[in-house]
Structure formats: structure tokens, C-alpha cells
Write a protein that holds these residues in place. Structure first.
Motif, mmCIF file in Angstrom:
data_model
loop_
_atom_site.group_PDB
_atom_site.id
_atom_site.type_symbol
_atom_site.label_atom_id
_atom_site.label_comp_id
_atom_site.label_asym_id
_atom_site.label_seq_id
_atom_site.Cartn_x
_atom_site.Cartn_y
_atom_site.Cartn_z
ATOM 1 N N ALA A 35 0.635 -1.333 0.036
ATOM 2 C CA ALA A 35 0.100 -0.130 -0.036
ATOM 3 C C ALA A 35 0.984 1.077 -0.105
ATOM 4 O O ALA A 35 1.777 1.456 0.658
ATOM 5 N N ALA A 36 0.602 2.112 -0.862
ATOM 6 C CA ALA A 36 1.275 3.490 -1.025
ATOM 7 C C ALA A 36 0.332 4.581 -1.352
ATOM 8 O O ALA A 36 0.307 4.640 -2.402
ATOM 9 N N TYR A 37 0.105 5.459 -0.116
ATOM 10 C CA TYR A 37 -0.806 6.508 -0.522
ATOM 11 C C TYR A 37 -1.989 6.329 -0.977
ATOM 12 O O TYR A 37 -2.475 7.301 -1.795
ATOM 13 N N ALA A 38 -2.568 5.397 -0.828
ATOM 14 C CA ALA A 38 -4.056 5.065 -1.454
ATOM 15 C C ALA A 38 -4.960 5.454 -0.550
ATOM 16 O O ALA A 38 -4.402 5.946 0.505
ATOM 17 N N PRO A 39 -6.103 5.295 -0.902
ATOM 18 C CA PRO A 39 -7.075 5.933 0.252
ATOM 19 C C PRO A 39 -7.104 5.214 1.422
ATOM 20 O O PRO A 39 -6.865 4.044 1.699
ATOM 21 N N PHE A 40 -7.321 5.838 2.796
ATOM 22 C CA PHE A 40 -7.297 5.405 4.060
ATOM 23 C C PHE A 40 -8.252 6.015 5.060
ATOM 24 O O PHE A 40 -9.190 7.148 4.369
ATOM 25 N N ALA A 107 -6.767 -4.790 1.415
ATOM 26 C CA ALA A 107 -6.677 -3.765 2.237
ATOM 27 C C ALA A 107 -5.619 -4.169 3.664
ATOM 28 O O ALA A 107 -5.852 -5.251 3.762
ATOM 29 N N TYR A 108 -5.638 -3.059 4.489
ATOM 30 C CA TYR A 108 -4.642 -3.295 5.586
ATOM 31 C C TYR A 108 -5.222 -2.706 6.781
ATOM 32 O O TYR A 108 -5.511 -1.194 6.700
ATOM 33 N N VAL A 109 -5.165 -3.192 8.017
ATOM 34 C CA VAL A 109 -5.703 -2.508 9.013
ATOM 35 C C VAL A 109 -4.117 -2.452 9.644
ATOM 36 O O VAL A 109 -3.479 -3.654 10.338
ATOM 37 N N VAL A 110 -3.443 -1.180 9.978
ATOM 38 C CA VAL A 110 -2.551 -1.035 10.845
ATOM 39 C C VAL A 110 -2.615 -0.584 12.184
ATOM 40 O O VAL A 110 -3.497 0.458 12.404
ATOM 41 N N GLU A 163 -3.812 -8.192 6.932
ATOM 42 C CA GLU A 163 -4.358 -7.841 5.684
ATOM 43 C C GLU A 163 -5.799 -8.573 5.382
ATOM 44 O O GLU A 163 -6.007 -9.821 5.709
ATOM 45 N N PHE A 164 -6.548 -7.879 4.652
ATOM 46 C CA PHE A 164 -8.018 -8.420 4.153
ATOM 47 C C PHE A 164 -8.313 -8.294 2.732
ATOM 48 O O PHE A 164 -7.339 -7.648 2.042
ATOM 49 N N PRO A 165 -8.945 -9.037 2.266
ATOM 50 C CA PRO A 165 -9.424 -9.028 0.747
ATOM 51 C C PRO A 165 -9.790 -7.812 0.167
ATOM 52 O O PRO A 165 -9.743 -7.430 -0.986
ATOM 53 N N SER A 166 -10.291 -6.972 1.130
ATOM 54 C CA SER A 166 -10.886 -5.589 0.592
ATOM 55 C C SER A 166 -11.074 -4.706 1.911
ATOM 56 O O SER A 166 -11.096 -5.071 2.848
ATOM 57 N N ALA A 167 -11.162 -3.569 1.480
ATOM 58 C CA ALA A 167 -11.612 -2.526 2.497
ATOM 59 C C ALA A 167 -12.892 -2.850 3.305
ATOM 60 O O ALA A 167 -13.186 -2.531 4.316
ATOM 61 N N ILE A 195 -5.453 2.406 11.589
ATOM 62 C CA ILE A 195 -5.566 2.911 10.159
ATOM 63 C C ILE A 195 -6.062 1.730 9.336
ATOM 64 O O ILE A 195 -5.425 0.866 9.187
ATOM 65 N N LEU A 196 -7.131 2.198 8.525
ATOM 66 C CA LEU A 196 -7.555 1.133 7.426
ATOM 67 C C LEU A 196 -7.017 1.765 6.122
ATOM 68 O O LEU A 196 -7.349 2.858 5.850
ATOM 69 N N ALA A 197 -6.127 1.248 5.474
ATOM 70 C CA ALA A 197 -5.195 1.610 4.187
ATOM 71 C C ALA A 197 -5.695 0.562 3.156
ATOM 72 O O ALA A 197 -5.545 -0.587 3.282
ATOM 73 N N GLU A 198 -6.118 1.170 1.954
ATOM 74 C CA GLU A 198 -6.333 0.488 0.898
ATOM 75 C C GLU A 198 -5.063 -0.080 0.052
ATOM 76 O O GLU A 198 -4.045 0.694 0.106
ATOM 77 N N GLY A 199 -4.999 -1.220 -0.315
ATOM 78 C CA GLY A 199 -3.805 -1.526 -0.984
ATOM 79 C C GLY A 199 -3.459 -1.006 -2.391
ATOM 80 O O GLY A 199 -4.403 -0.222 -3.228
ATOM 81 N N GLY A 200 -2.243 -1.152 -2.967
ATOM 82 C CA GLY A 200 -2.216 -0.499 -4.275
ATOM 83 C C GLY A 200 -1.124 0.727 -4.234
ATOM 84 O O GLY A 200 -0.958 1.012 -3.107
ATOM 85 N N VAL A 201 -0.584 1.046 -5.212
ATOM 86 C CA VAL A 201 0.407 2.239 -5.338
ATOM 87 C C VAL A 201 -0.583 3.390 -6.216
ATOM 88 O O VAL A 201 -0.497 3.011 -7.426
#
Length: 215
Positions: A35-40, A107-110, A163-167, A195-201
Motif C-alpha cells: 500500500a502506498a498513499y492509497a485511500p485510507f 486492504a490493511y489495518v495498521v 491483511e484483508f481481501p478488501s476494505a 488505520i485502514l489503508a487500501e492496497g495498491g500504489v
């Protein structure tokens, strides 16, 4: 064993410098940017904290990543964003590497533990929390493994990333009855930033759009 860079941008005072950093900074070749600066979305913050963007990247073993971080090339690249504020952490995963794959559907929960108030109560939370992932297709990337603060001064007591399959799946877990009941133990025992962050760049021009007028 892999390690992970977890970066939380907390303030952008020089947007132009930030963009120069994005253009010249180079990661190691064998990494996977999850994940890199995707919606969160900030799900919880027990302290007054600002979050502008989130980066999660899977790196080689701990010592090799520290060597890269301190290399002349990356030190020079970081100078472009020196006016901006980051919390940067290198965390040993403690689990098998994820390996190369697209993260766009994930999607990722940090969860960053900032302060422990009641160790016994927090231990009770830790002992049960991973069970709440069942049924939500969540998996542990790192869970309070060995870590090193690369930027900022903390405090940080530990880092967990799921890590989750989607937000939507991540939000469903966070709002589930099982986790809602258990996180009361977390709230009583420690101060966390979640924080919940969506994956992708995200492309450079679309990263942290709310900061474009800064600097």
C-alpha cells in the motif's frame, strides 16, 4: 524471514519536496509495495494525531533493510522530504513472506501501540484478538515483532498489521460483534492509532490529494 516498512505521513509542509522524493527515491529490487498513499481511514486514535498517508512494503530481512535505509542514495533522497513529518518503522514479520503479488484488491489495518496503560488487560486482548479474524478472511502480516523506529521519536510499543481481501472486509471485521466487544479491553489497557489503508500504489499526482496546496 521478511520485514516490513510501515510509514505514516503525519504532516506535509512541503508538497514540492515530497514529490521530488517520490520521483528520485528507489527501493530495493526484491520488495513488494502493498500500500502506498492509497485511500485510507483512521479507525481509532487514542491520542491527538494527524495522518496524511500510509505506506506498507514487504522488505528483505531486517538487517539488509536497515543497511539500505542508511545507504547514501536513500539518505540523499529523504532530504527532499525533510520538512515533512513521518513516523517510520521497520518491523520483523515473524511469519512467512507474502511474496510478490498484486495488492490492489487488498486492504490493511495498521495498529500502532503508542502507550501501555495496563499490561494484564492488554495481554487479555492480545490472547484473543486474532481469533476474531475468523470468518473475515483476515490474516496477520506482523504482530508486535521486533521493530526499529526509523523516523520520528515515537513512542511506539509495538506494531500489528492485518491483511484483508478488501476494505469492506476489513471494516466488517472492525465493526463485528466479536471485535467490538474485545476492543474495549484494548481501549482500557493501551493507547493505539488504528488505520485502514487500501492496497495498491497511487500515481504520484494522485497521492495525498488533500496536501497538494501545502508548500
Amino acid at each position: 524471514m521478511s520485514s516490513y516498512l510501515v510509514y505514516i505521513c503525519q504532516a506535509v509542509k512541503d508538497r514540492a519536496g515530497q514529490e521530488r522524493y517520490w520521483q528520485v527515491a528507489r527501493y530495493l529490487e526484491n520488495i513488494d509495495v502493498l500500500a502506498a498513499y492509497a485511500p485510507f481511514e483512521v479507525l481509532d486514535a487514542d491520542r491527538d494525531e494527524s495522518v496524511e498517508g500510509v505506506v506498507i512494503a514487504e522488505f528483505p530481512p531486517f538487517e539488509q533493510t536497515v543497511e539500505w535505509f542508511n545507504s547514501d542514495a536513500y539518505v540523499q533522497a529523504r532530504k527532499h522530504r525533510a520538512a515533512n513529518e513521518y513516523l517510520g518503522m521497520l518491523v520483523e514479520s515473524g511469519v512467512a513472506p507474502v511474496g510478490k503479488r498484486s495488492a490492489k484488491s487488498h486492504a490493511y489495518v495498521v495498529l500502532v501501540c503508542r502507550e501501555i496503560v495496563d499490561r494484564n488487560e492488554l495481554t487479555a486482548y492480545w490472547q484473543r484478538v486474532n481469533e476474531t479474524l475468523d470468518g473475515h478472511k483476515g490474516r496477520v502480516l506482523m504482530d508486535h515483532g521486533r521493530f526499529l523506529i526509523l523516523e520520528d521519536q515515537g513512542p511506539v510499543e509495538g506494531v500489528t498489521v492485518y491483511e484483508f481481501p478488501s476494505a469492506d472486509a476489513a471494516q466488517s471485521w472492525y465493526d463485528s460483534v466479536a471485535y467490538r466487544e474485545l476492543r474495549q479491553h484494548r481501549k482500557l489497557s493501551a493507547k493505539y492509532l488504528v488505520i485502514l489503508a487500501e492496497g495498491g500504489v497511487a500515481p504520484v499526482e494522485r497521492r495525498m490529494p488533500h496536501t497538494i496546496t501545502a508548500g
